[in-house]
Design a protein around this motif. Sequence first.
Motif, short mmCIF file in Angstrom:
data_model
loop_
_atom_site.label_atom_id
_atom_site.label_comp_id
_atom_site.label_asym_id
_atom_site.label_seq_id
_atom_site.Cartn_x
_atom_site.Cartn_y
_atom_site.Cartn_z
N PHE A 12 35.83 -41.62 -13.75
CA PHE A 12 34.85 -42.52 -14.37
C PHE A 12 34.99 -42.30 -15.87
CE2 PHE A 12 32.40 -41.89 -10.33
CZ PHE A 12 32.40 -43.23 -9.94
N ARG A 15 35.65 -38.85 -17.39
CA ARG A 15 35.30 -37.82 -16.41
C ARG A 15 36.19 -37.91 -15.17
NH1 ARG A 15 30.11 -36.28 -13.35
NH2 ARG A 15 31.13 -34.69 -12.08
N ASN A 37 26.52 -30.84 -5.82
CA ASN A 37 26.00 -32.15 -6.21
C ASN A 37 26.78 -32.70 -7.39
OD1 ASN A 37 22.64 -31.07 -5.57
ND2 ASN A 37 23.84 -32.52 -4.38
N GLY A 38 27.13 -33.97 -7.28
CA GLY A 38 27.76 -34.64 -8.41
C GLY A 38 29.25 -34.37 -8.56
N GLY A 40 31.57 -35.58 -6.54
CA GLY A 40 32.30 -36.81 -6.24
C GLY A 40 32.56 -37.08 -4.77
N LYS A 41 31.78 -36.50 -3.89
CA LYS A 41 31.97 -36.69 -2.45
C LYS A 41 31.75 -38.15 -2.06
CE LYS A 41 28.77 -33.73 -1.67
NZ LYS A 41 28.47 -33.41 -3.06
N SER A 42 30.62 -38.70 -2.50
CA SER A 42 30.33 -40.10 -2.17
C SER A 42 31.39 -41.01 -2.76
CB SER A 42 28.95 -40.50 -2.70
OG SER A 42 27.97 -39.65 -2.16
N THR A 43 31.86 -40.65 -3.95
CA THR A 43 32.90 -41.44 -4.59
C THR A 43 34.18 -41.45 -3.75
OG1 THR A 43 31.97 -40.80 -6.72
CG2 THR A 43 34.20 -41.69 -6.74
N GLN A 72 24.89 -43.29 1.24
CA GLN A 72 23.86 -42.29 0.95
C GLN A 72 22.62 -43.00 0.40
OE1 GLN A 72 25.12 -39.43 -1.96
NE2 GLN A 72 23.54 -37.98 -1.38
N HIS A 214 24.97 -31.15 3.29
CA HIS A 214 24.66 -29.86 2.67
C HIS A 214 23.96 -28.96 3.68
CE1 HIS A 214 25.74 -31.45 -1.22
NE2 HIS A 214 24.89 -32.44 -1.09
N LYS A 436 22.56 -41.48 -19.15
CA LYS A 436 23.11 -42.13 -17.96
C LYS A 436 22.03 -42.95 -17.28
CE LYS A 436 26.74 -39.23 -15.86
NZ LYS A 436 26.98 -38.34 -14.71
N ILE A 440 23.72 -45.04 -11.46
CA ILE A 440 25.02 -44.44 -11.16
C ILE A 440 24.94 -42.98 -10.71
CG2 ILE A 440 26.22 -45.96 -12.78
CD1 ILE A 440 26.55 -43.37 -14.52
N SER A 442 24.47 -39.57 -8.62
CA SER A 442 24.70 -39.16 -7.24
C SER A 442 23.36 -38.82 -6.61
CB SER A 442 25.63 -37.96 -7.19
OG SER A 442 24.92 -36.78 -7.51
N GLY A 444 22.21 -36.08 -5.28
CA GLY A 444 21.65 -34.82 -5.77
C GLY A 444 21.16 -34.94 -7.20
N GLU A 445 21.86 -35.72 -8.00
CA GLU A 445 21.42 -35.91 -9.39
C GLU A 445 20.08 -36.65 -9.44
OE1 GLU A 445 25.84 -35.95 -11.53
OE2 GLU A 445 24.97 -37.83 -10.82
#
Length: 650
Positions: A12, A15, A37-38, A40-43, A72, A214, A436, A440, A442, A444-445
């Motif tokens: 991204f 990043r 968390n964050g 990039g698993k979902s990505t 998610q 998790h 941010k 966008i 995640s 967990g974020e």
Amino acid sequence: MLIGLQNVTFEFGARVIVKDATWHIQPNERIGLIGYNGTGKSTLLKLFVNQYMPSAGTVERSKETTIGYLHQDLLSFDTNESILQVAMGAFEKVLQLEKEIEALGRELEKTGDEKTLIDYTDKLHEMELLGGYNIQHKSEEVLQGLGFSNADLNRPYKEFSGGWRMRVLLAKMILAKPDLLLLDEPTNHLDLPSIEWLEKYLQHYQGAVVIVSHDKFFLNRMVTKIVELYQRELHIYNGNYDFYEKEKAVRIEMQQKAYENQQDYIRQNERLVERFRAKASKAAMAQSIMKKLDKLDRIEDVAIERPDLRINFRVDKVPGRVLVELDHLSKAFGENVILRDAKAEIDRGDKIALIGANGKGKSTLLRIIADAESYAGNRKWGHNVEESFYAQHQLEALALDHTILEEMRGCGSQMTDLELRALLGCFLFSGDDTDKKIRILSGGEKARVALAKTIVSKANFLMLDEPTNHLDMHSVDLLINALKRYEGTMILVSHDRHFISKTANKIWEIVDGQIKEFKGPYDEWVAWNERMRKNQAAAKTEAAASKKKPVAAAPVRTPAPAVNTPISKEHKKELQRQQKLFQQTEEALNKNKAEMAQLEKDLANPDIYSDKDRFLKAEQDYTQASRENERLEKDYETIFTRLMELEEGD
Ligand SMILES: Nc1ncnc2c1ncn2[C@@H]1O[C@H](COP(=O)(O)OP(=O)(O)OP(=O)(O)O)[C@@H](O)[C@H]1O
Ligand SMILES: [Mg+2]
């Protein structure tokens, strides 16, 4: 291979999420995809379903492979259809066929021609092959497994809250039976019975399953392979979560050793270079050593990267002794009665975990306490109570178009931007991150933003509904520590047993419309519950046994008095003594048995077992009585044997 990533890189902007990753998924594999968390698993899942395109490398996928993907984020999908209809949407082909058969049937009635008849029977046959006649039954079964009651099935989808909608979509997806299921944190919105049901269902699933989770326990039972996204690389482990933990420690140790050895080697050679450099005759040698060092493939130091949240709940004011009083509280959704004339009190210092099988009543009670739900009866606040409510679907309540900082500004604290940025720093949003957009972030974020909002209020009373959802395991541990340090009072709902057992000092359970309180931590409650169940079972068998065989029945073992044997005086005396003793012991034993039966009844009596003190007393008495029983039985045996000897002996 069903699908695979081949040397995939994705980023991204600046990043990098993943670099040069290769991962092939085989049919029927059970894989857990994990990472902080964050990371990039979902990505990654979105790369599989072509929502994102890699900037280098390829996503390889055979044409026939079907994929089911559970997001998610809860979808904005909405409809008036009943949830049963939505779930049955999984059987697209069957539904289509049903329509065709209906049309052909009508035509057949009208024309009665042979061609239509053949078509008609062909379609019927096809339907048979597809197993199309029990799709409704199958759908009902899955929906019920995921916690829906029979009455729910015909209610419109749009009446359900986010978490329940997610279950409907999950049901639809598993009914469609794709070759590959991609599930992004499926247990977040499920309660324990549904999680257990899903575990069983997926274990027999004919297809590959990739689960982002998790939840250690869930992963241990579900998967045989772990793929970890760590430091922008995929690390593959052929085992469950426990295996991964052990194996990772070994790998880290090995890397550390290799790193240290290499460093030693480098230092040695550098010293040589230093020495040789001074001498003109050895300069060439120094050159070649330096070249060798330059070419060396350097092993990285094991810098363990871990997201260390710094959570600190602060309290502004001390409240009165009683924070909340609930009295004559009643609540029902239509037929479904949740509370009936219930009573309870929350005192200062309480850390209450609300538990219960169903999952429906707990959040409702929490919302009633938070005044976010209508009810009948009284709910009274104590003095100086400053509350903060972390609702179950807190994440959905975040404004997607806000930046993180804007979201924090909007929650009414007096903090300046500078202070807010400092607070967000503790939640791992540093520098530009605070600009941010929520959209966008995640899972967990988002959870971290919601937690930060809960904390900013400095409340002395927290109401937390599933606060560990979306948080990675390390962050959950940090949250546990923060809640242990918290000086205020709290009540929480969670399906995470580890979390509950580490945070709560009281357990509330909703049973038959009442709030049952247990004054002790979760582990004690479990043990107590276990004993209670055993006692109830024992009381039942005892009752059944005593029906068949009255307690007063003559003991079978009474030895027949000796009649015809001539015996010495002494012997006779001893025999009489033993006979008397035998009788006494028998009486004592019968009395003790009756006492135990009564105590067993007491232990199974709801009035007593719901009162911890009385229950513990009864339990103590019972233990004592059964010890006494053991002793008496032994004596009885000994005396009996002695008697037999005396009677036979002479
Ligand atoms: N469209 C986007 N633009 C920029 N950054 C993004 C975008 N989407 C996601 N990100 C960022 O990429 C990172 C990875 O996000 P992702 O949702 O894949 O994480 P995750 O591993 O699933 O985390 P979690 O365990 O919290 O669900 C996050 O830091 C997120 O903020
Ligand atoms: Mg995610």
